[in-house]
Design an enzyme around this catalytic site. Structure first.
Site, PDB file in Angstrom:
ATOM      1  N   GLU A  77      52.924 -22.443 -88.673  1.00 35.74           N
ATOM      2  CA  GLU A  77      54.104 -21.578 -88.828  1.00 35.74           C
ATOM      3  C   GLU A  77      54.195 -20.652 -87.619  1.00 35.74           C
ATOM      4  O   GLU A  77      53.260 -19.915 -87.314  1.00 35.74           O
ATOM      5  CB  GLU A  77      53.910 -20.754 -90.112  1.00 35.74           C
ATOM      6  CG  GLU A  77      54.892 -19.630 -90.292  1.00 35.74           C
ATOM      7  CD  GLU A  77      54.559 -18.770 -91.535  1.00 35.74           C
ATOM      8  OE1 GLU A  77      53.776 -19.220 -92.415  1.00 35.74           O
ATOM      9  OE2 GLU A  77      55.075 -17.642 -91.604  1.00 35.74           O
ATOM     10  N   GLU A  85      59.766 -11.288 -87.653  1.00 40.78           N
ATOM     11  CA  GLU A  85      59.594 -10.749 -89.001  1.00 40.78           C
ATOM     12  C   GLU A  85      59.804  -9.265 -88.827  1.00 40.78           C
ATOM     13  O   GLU A  85      59.035  -8.605 -88.109  1.00 40.78           O
ATOM     14  CB  GLU A  85      58.195 -11.029 -89.533  1.00 40.78           C
ATOM     15  CG  GLU A  85      57.987 -12.487 -89.894  1.00 40.78           C
ATOM     16  CD  GLU A  85      56.743 -12.680 -90.732  1.00 40.78           C
ATOM     17  OE1 GLU A  85      56.879 -12.906 -91.956  1.00 40.78           O
ATOM     18  OE2 GLU A  85      55.650 -12.581 -90.165  1.00 40.78           O
TER      19      GLU A  85
END
Ligand SMILES: *[C@@H]1O[C@H](CO)[C@@H](O)[C@H](O)[C@H]1NC(C)=O
Ligand SMILES: *[C@@H]1O[C@H](CO)[C@@H](O)[C@H](O)[C@H]1NC(C)=O
Length: 332
Positions: free
Chosen positions: A154, A159
């Site tokens: 990932e 974020e």
């Protein structure tokens, strides 16, 4: 004749069903991809059955800006956020990105996203055809929080909320994934780098550009992930992080090793296979669930804040949303 044309128009219209399509650039090619929503956040309905108006997902008239709202009006179990994928024009496969020797950039508006909500734009090594019902139904998700065969590489490009942000490489190797990841959060070295207002280097009350570069060494292996921000025409590299006495300007193997993270080798091999783009807006069910991103050493938000649990957030910030524009993957 006229009847036929009207019928045709009706059919075309019905087929379209307000399904948002995003225009973006993947390795120099302009794509128009259908936004599909994963099974977790929409039960078993197919993309064609979704009333996108109620999911809080909108694409601008020019196709280049996607808005994702936290508060949604869906009839599925989750009435918050969403996890979205980009479905290829063939309708059967997700679009894949190949990030080695590439630069990913997008413009983002974080101004309406408070503490404890996480706007995530990332890539994962999930199968391009999804699983069981197929990519059209938003199936096949995996990420580095899974273990054994359900874990997959990932690459967290983004974020963030308006108060804090993190870049992280979550590599998997030997059946285990790096759940913490090899990460950089500028707040840990410069609390005035990222936040709401003009006193911050990157002022999150206004739109800015996020640039992430994936450099390779002479053998073609991923050697460096480099981040910068652009606002008002000025470029701001992420502030250097000192680990084990050395200052690092980017994510490299020595940096990962100095911070106790897995090497970039797993991600390097994974990126060869192509990754699916994921656009996710979420909050934790529990107080303190986003502290890793934005509280304590990681950001200015209140630690273990009961108001930071999803149900409270949706009530307190019904207009929380994120906007991404001009998503572009291009050769370095
Ligand atoms: C979608 O929502 C907008 C704004 O709430 C509304 O004006 C429009 O009629 C809705 N469209 C459909 C097809 O429900
Ligand atoms: C997207 O790119 C266009 C062309 O460069 C630019 O005019 C526009 O301002 C960008 N959008 C955002 C939200 O920055």
């Amino acid at each position: 004749m006229f009847k036929a044309i009207i019928l045709l128009l009706l059919v075309l219209h019905a087929d379209d069903k307000n399904v948002p399509k995003l225009k973006w650039v993947n390795d120099g090619v302009e794509l128009t991809s259908t936004i599909t929503q994963d099974t977790v956040s929409r039960g078993t309905t197919g993309t064609g059955d979704i009333d996108y108006n109620s999911t809080g997902v909108f694409v601008s008239a020019d196709g280049k800006t996607i808005t994702q709202r936290m508060d949604t009006k869906t009839t599925w179990e989750n009435e918050w956020g969403s996890r979205l994928y980009l479905l290829n024009a063939d309708g059967a496969n997700y679009d894949l990105v190949f990030l080695k020797n590439k630069e990913v950039s997008f413009d983002v508006d974080m101004s309406a996203l408070p503490c404890a909500i996480n706007a995530a734009l990332y890539t994962v090594e999930m199968p391009k055809e999804g699983s069981s019902k197929g990519a059209k139904y938003g199936t096949g998700y995996c990420d580095a929080q899974g273990s054994g065969s359900s874990g997959c590489n990932e690459m967290d490009l983004w974020e963030a909320n308006s108060a804090a942000t993190q870049l992280a490489v979550h590599s998997c190797s030997g059946g285990s994934c790096d759940t913490g990841g090899c990460n950089v959060n500028p707040y840990r070295v410069d609390t005035a780098f990222y936040g709401v207002g003009e006193k911050f280097t990157v002022d999150t009350s206004k739109v800015f550009t996020v640039v992430t570069q994936f450099l390779t060494d002479s053998s073609g292996a991923l050697s460096e992930v480099r981040r910068s921000y652009i606002q008002n025409g000025k470029t701001f590299p992420t502030p250097p992080v000192t680990a084990g006495g050395t200052a690092y300007e980017s994510i490299t193997d020595p940096y990962c090793s100095a911070t106790g993270a897995k090497s970039l080798a797993g991600m390097s091999a994974s990126l060869e296979k192509g990754h699916v783009v994921v656009i996710s807006l979420w909050a934790s069910d529990d107080a303190g669930g986003m502290d890793w991103l934005d509280a304590g050493n990681s950001g200015p938000c209140k630690e273990n804040d009961p108001q930071g649990a999803r149900k409270q957030l949706v009530k307190a910030y019904p207009d929380a949303l994120v906007k991404y524009s001009n998503l572009t993957v291009k050769a370095l």
